[in-house]
Design an enzyme around this catalytic site. Structure first.
Site: not given
Ligand SMILES: Cc1cc2nc3c(=O)[nH]c(=O)nc-3n(C[C@H](O)[C@H](O)[C@H](O)COP(=O)(O)O)c2cc1C
Ligand SMILES: Cc1cc2nc3c(=O)[nH]c(=O)nc-3n(C[C@H](O)[C@H](O)[C@H](O)COP(=O)(O)OP(=O)(O)OC[C@H]3O[C@@H](n4cnc5c(N)ncnc54)[C@H](O)[C@@H]3O)c2cc1C
Ligand SMILES: Cc1cc2nc3c(=O)[nH]c(=O)nc-3n(C[C@H](O)[C@H](O)[C@H](O)COP(=O)(O)OP(=O)(O)OC[C@H]3O[C@@H](n4cnc5c(N)ncnc54)[C@H](O)[C@@H]3O)c2cc1C
Ligand SMILES: Cc1cc2nc3c(=O)[nH]c(=O)nc-3n(C[C@H](O)[C@H](O)[C@H](O)COP(=O)(O)O)c2cc1C
Ligand code: FES
Ligand code: FES
Lengths: 255, 306, 306, 255
Positions: B21, B71, B130, B192, B266
């Site tokens: 997400s 964000v 979050c 998260n 990401t």
């Molecule tokens: C720009 C950005 C926005 C995100 N927005 C949300 C969100 O709206 N809801 C949520 O549950 N996680 C959000 N996340 C967290 C991601 O879903 C994920 O849990 C986190 O980035 C770790 O995974 P990754 O290292 O593969 O990015 C966001 C992450 C990023 C980088």
């Protein structure tokens, strides 16, 4: 064709002196869908500290050879790594990205204002204007004469006026102080450069009721509208500068 | 042919690769790049009842092998979602999952009720983690009492698959996973982002408007992997793992640790094709190892060492 | 000339750059590379009462912008320290600080008593945050009750500067910093490594013999920086910051966030000259900014934003 | 001179075929203090995923030109990045590191056993033995004949015997099955190669009461004795293979 991600071959890396260089890339698909003001997201390989891509404007296009150019200034790790690429190396891009400058009506008088590396998107814009039959004025601002490059290119697409901060070329001072602005009346101004410069141009345009579009250089993580990191505050709320921009009408911005 | 399908209760997924997400927009942004229906599922951008503008710019900072974001759940609210986004995402032939958020428990409940009515949304991810909002979010997910309460209340009104998204910013993440399981969640997803900070030494000020933000990307992978492994060994419901997954190899590490499925976050910013490349990479890995069913590698290291 | 000196109570340091325990051996290993006396202080490898062999091989895994270690406090014990190491390190013209560890509170007390007698050791770092030992270590430092108890008991017998090293593997690190302050610690140092895991997908098994290990290096810098900032805003005693500091710029970020001093850890593995380069880099930074005293940048971002 | 960290210039990067290459480096300080069995820690630039240095043995030394060589096999990200270096590029090293092979007494008969890229430290060792007036036997094992390189170099410093797993060169099988071992009696065996091979050689030596030293390739974070990650289990407890090793007498190892 839509957005795509591809490995492109570098045809030339031309070092201009100071911290500037131009990469010429061979398009693998047809690049006729590029529009002036759009940008590409460049992947930086071979640099331990650059995780994200870097946004760079499309500077120039050669439809016959199906190549295009990026005009880049070295300001940090990513641009430094790019400056070391050699012809034959490959570069991964996501492109074409972003919205584009609104082209003027047939009889509108236009001025393109660029500052430093911000002149990059204006050459392509000027060329498209030429192909629509108009010859824009171009006002380009630099720190000093050592940092002026590629003027011949710009002179081919418009009437070029120069300012330098130290007076070593053209008029001394900032672009907004240039005499052309008091001498001529423009219908539209297109501007790209450092934020203080764009804000000064924007306020000049508002006062004088000139249509004005600027190209923002907000920090970007994705470049195609999914991370929501690159937002510009506008009268319609926070908009992504990578999809709703990078080109904004200054009346929309909360400046 | 390798069997890639997995399931959460009676909800089946054609493969274990989903999108995280907030990193995949509403899928639509990826239509140019690949056929989104090839994924096991997609988790849409965090949604709230009302429209939100999020935090001021700058919201992003690059860090070693990762990034910070702040964000703050910018989104257009549930009405817009139902009218504009839902019709589009309903066309995907994959599981489309909504990430639900609120400032108060009532917000979560009202939102869950609305999502519950949407036929083509088979599951919801309850985001109590979050780090970028002043109210709600991580505050719920780092306190066992409020975490339990919000899960319990949402479970009452939400009758499809409920996935609880856990915060890594806690001493003992299994405690929260067990609470989710006890309160009837069908799955937990983790992690998260980690609460973090970046400072611009040149400008002598914090890089983000909000001072702190959430760290994501490969930098956090070892921490996320440890937490997924701990949680998978503590609960019986399926675990969805994420945090720094860039390649199929990374995804496989999470599966070996005990994740039933994974989310790509990401990575999509750097390579929009990452999710679909990971599907393909997992398939080749299994073929090369002569493994016919993805189920054989899920939790493999736990079966061996215990 | 720029003033680089800082102090913890009445103990002064010629500059704020120290070395992190377990990453600088006993200093001796760096004699070939540079004059160790140029640093503000050195923190020696974690010491226990008895000699320890540590954990089985493999103890190390490389991760994105970081590494995991599971050394597990291998050291030759306090007798060997007094007889062999102490005479050597006593020759350094800098503050030599011992990192003390134990499985039970009594171990910490006995060790602190021994260190207290060593004239040339002006301070001890109480390590209640090692994630790589079965007993003691992080178990003490992630529980407020045991953390308070061990600090209190050690404080009774240790009469020089007591620095408590905090674990980042907690929901709220300021809680532990406040406990240290309440129990009379002279300073807190943070962060120790983050509990993490690496899995070898090819071999289908964990990379470390101990399954989990401690993550260090630039990957953790944004998390460490956030915690240092939180703690510096919560306590009045000086904070020593660390976690992923590779360059002078990184060090300055910690100072801006509120750290009075910093420790260089994993960076020394990649560049043994890192600590001394950081001293030089901080000096140039201050000169370039026209700042005459390092004190002006300590906590600078907090003064501005509060 | 002691351990030092320096940027050295690459004189040549010679690709041998398969996944092997040799880097020749110009010493900036005098390299007369290098001893056979010692290694260097190489910093990998331009690779996003390699954080730590990589340990590589000293393969060959040219005292006259003050250069030395590294013999490297591409097995992952770091070695792949190194393989792309060009002459003129610079490489940052920490060196010389580790202990070294114990040289034999005047009349001792010696066999040097190497497997795959494990032959690397043996050339330097052989050369030093030559300069002490002895000509060792060398038993080198490979997967197949395509993976045999630099034999001419080895033939100059000793009598070379070969095994390949598929019999495409020399005797078929593993080094421990080579006929030379049953035909000749050795006082000392020096060995470097994959761990199973070294263990097999070690047990052969123990049974036959031959002095045996092996070069371990443990994972290293620092390479100079401060991280305690590279330990070998020995009868004297856990010892660092980067300072107490990489060369161990097999009687000391808990194998
Ligand atoms: C720009 C950005 C926005 C995100 N927005 C949300 C969100 O709206 N809801 C949520 O549950 N996680 C959000 N996340 C967290 C991601 O879903 C994920 O849990 C986190 O980035 C770790 O995974 P990754 O290292 O593969 O990015 C966001 C992450 C990023 C980088
Ligand atoms: C749509 C768009 C088009 C662009 N077109 C061009 C172009 O044609 N040519 C060109 O040279 N550059 C262009 N830029 C800017 C370019 O993206 C940045 O200079 C580049 O990302 C810097 O990367 P780096 O790794 O070299 O610097 P970093 O090491 O990442 O940063 C160096 C310094 O620059 C600052 N910085 C980096 N990016 C930005 C930014 N976007 N805004 C403000 N400060 C920043 C950092 O905070 C830091 O202080 C464009 C940016 C955008 C958004
Ligand atoms: C003292 C010493 C001397 C050495 N001399 C040489 C030499 O002369 N020439 C040469 O080619 N290599 C030598 N090596 C091995 C060399 O250090 C590794 O091959 C190299 O570090 C691999 O780095 P990479 O980034 O290419 O591989 P990575 O991407 O780091 O790893 C690729 C694969 O190799 C495995 N691996 C990496 N390093 C080791 C290791 N040390 N032991 C077991 N498995 C490992 C990893 O687990 C992974 O599966 C030596 C090692 C030591 C300790
Ligand atoms: C190999 C290794 C061994 C360590 N041993 C100790 C130790 O004995 N005692 C201790 O308090 N911290 C120990 N640490 C933690 C470091 O002192 C430091 O807190 C941590 O590595 C974060 O800093 P860095 O990212 O700069 O390395 C060790 C870290 C590493 C990498
Ligand atoms: S850069 Fe990601 S939305 Fe604009
Ligand atoms: S590699 Fe660090 S002690 Fe040997």
């Amino acid at each position: 064709m839509g957005k795509r991600t591809e490995d492109l071959r570098i045809i030339e890396n031309k070092h201009l002196g100071q911290d500037f260089f131009i990469l010429e890339l061979a398009g693998s698909s047809k690049i006729t869908d590029f529009k002036p003001g759009q940008f590409v997201q460049v992947k930086i390989e071979g640099s331990q500290d650059t995780f994200l891509r870097r946004p760079i404007s499309i500077y120039d296009i050669d439809y016959e050879r199906n190549t295009f150019k990026l005009f880049i200034q070295i300001v940090g790790k990513g641009s430094a790594a790019l400056s070391k690429l050699k012809s034959g190396d490959s570069l991964n891009l996501i492109y074409p990205l972003g919205n584009y400058f609104t082209l003027p009506g047939e009889y509108e008088k236009c001025l393109l204002i660029g500052g430093g590396v911000g002149i990059a998107p204006l050459l392509f814009l000027g060329k498209v204007m030429n192909s629509n039959g108009s010859l824009p004025d171009m006002l380009l601002g630099f720190r000093n004469s050592d940092r002026i490059f590629e003027l011949d290119k710009f002179r081919k697409v418009g009437n070029v006026f120069i300012t330098t901060e130290d007076g070593s070329a053209g008029e001394k001072g900032f672009v907004t102080g240039h005499s052309i602005l008091s001498e001529k009346k423009y219908d539209r101004i297109y501007c790209c450069g450092p934020e203080p410069m764009m804000k000064a141009v924007a306020s000049y345009c508002k006062i004088n009721s000139i249509l004005c579009e600027v190209s923002l250089e907000n920090l970007m993580a994705c470049g195609f509208g999914v991370c929501l990191c690159c937002i510009a505050e506008t009268v319609r709320g926070n908009l992504c500068s990578c999809t709703d921009g990078p080109i904004f009408n200054v009346n929309d911005l909360k400046w | 042919m390798v069997k890639l399908g997995i399931s959460i209760g009676d909800l089946s997924f054609k493969n274990p690769v989903m999108t995280a997400s907030g990193t995949f927009g509403n899928g639509i942004e990826f239509d140019d790049f690949f056929d989104v229906s090839r994924l096991g599922g997609i988790f849409l951008k965090g949604t709230t009842l009302e429209a939100r503008e999020g935090n001021p710019y700058p919201r992003m900072a690059e860090t070693p092998s990762g990034m910070l974001n702040a964000v703050g759940l910018q989104n257009k609210g549930i009405d817009y979602f139902e009218q504009i986004i839902y019709p589009h995402v309903s066309q995907y032939d994959t599981n489309v999952i909504v990430n639900i958020n609120g400032s108060y428990i009532d917000d979560y409940i009202l939102l869950a009720e609305r999502i519950n009515k949407l036929d083509r949304i088979p599951a919801a991810e309850l985001n109590i983690s979050c780090p970028n909002v002043k109210m709600g979010g991580m505050a719920f997910g780092t306190n066992p009492v409020t975490a339990r309460e919000v899960i319990r209340e949402v479970r009452k009104v939400y009758h499809k698959k409920l996935i609880v998204k856990l915060s890594p910013n806690v001493t003992n993440i299994t405690e929260f996973a067990l609470i989710a399981e006890e309160e009837g969640a069908d799955s937990v997803s983790l992690v998260n982002t980690l609460l973090a900070m970046a400072i611009d030494a040149g400008k002598m000020k914090p890089s983000l408007s909000t001072l702190t933000g959430g760290l994501s990307g490969p930098a956090i992978k070892p921490i996320a992997l440890r937490m997924v492994w701990q949680v998978a060994n503590a609960v019986r419901i399926p675990v969805i793992g994420m945090g720094g997954i860039m390649t199929a190899t990374d995804a496989i590490e999470f599966l070996l640790a005990g994740a039933t499925a994974i989310q790509v976050g990401t990575a999509s910013f750097i390579d929009p094709m990452a999710p679909v490349k990971i599907v393909e990479g997992i398939e080749s890995y299994l073929s090369e190892k002569g493994i016919s069913d993805i189920g054989e590698i899920i939790g493999y290291i736990n079966r061996k060492t215990s």
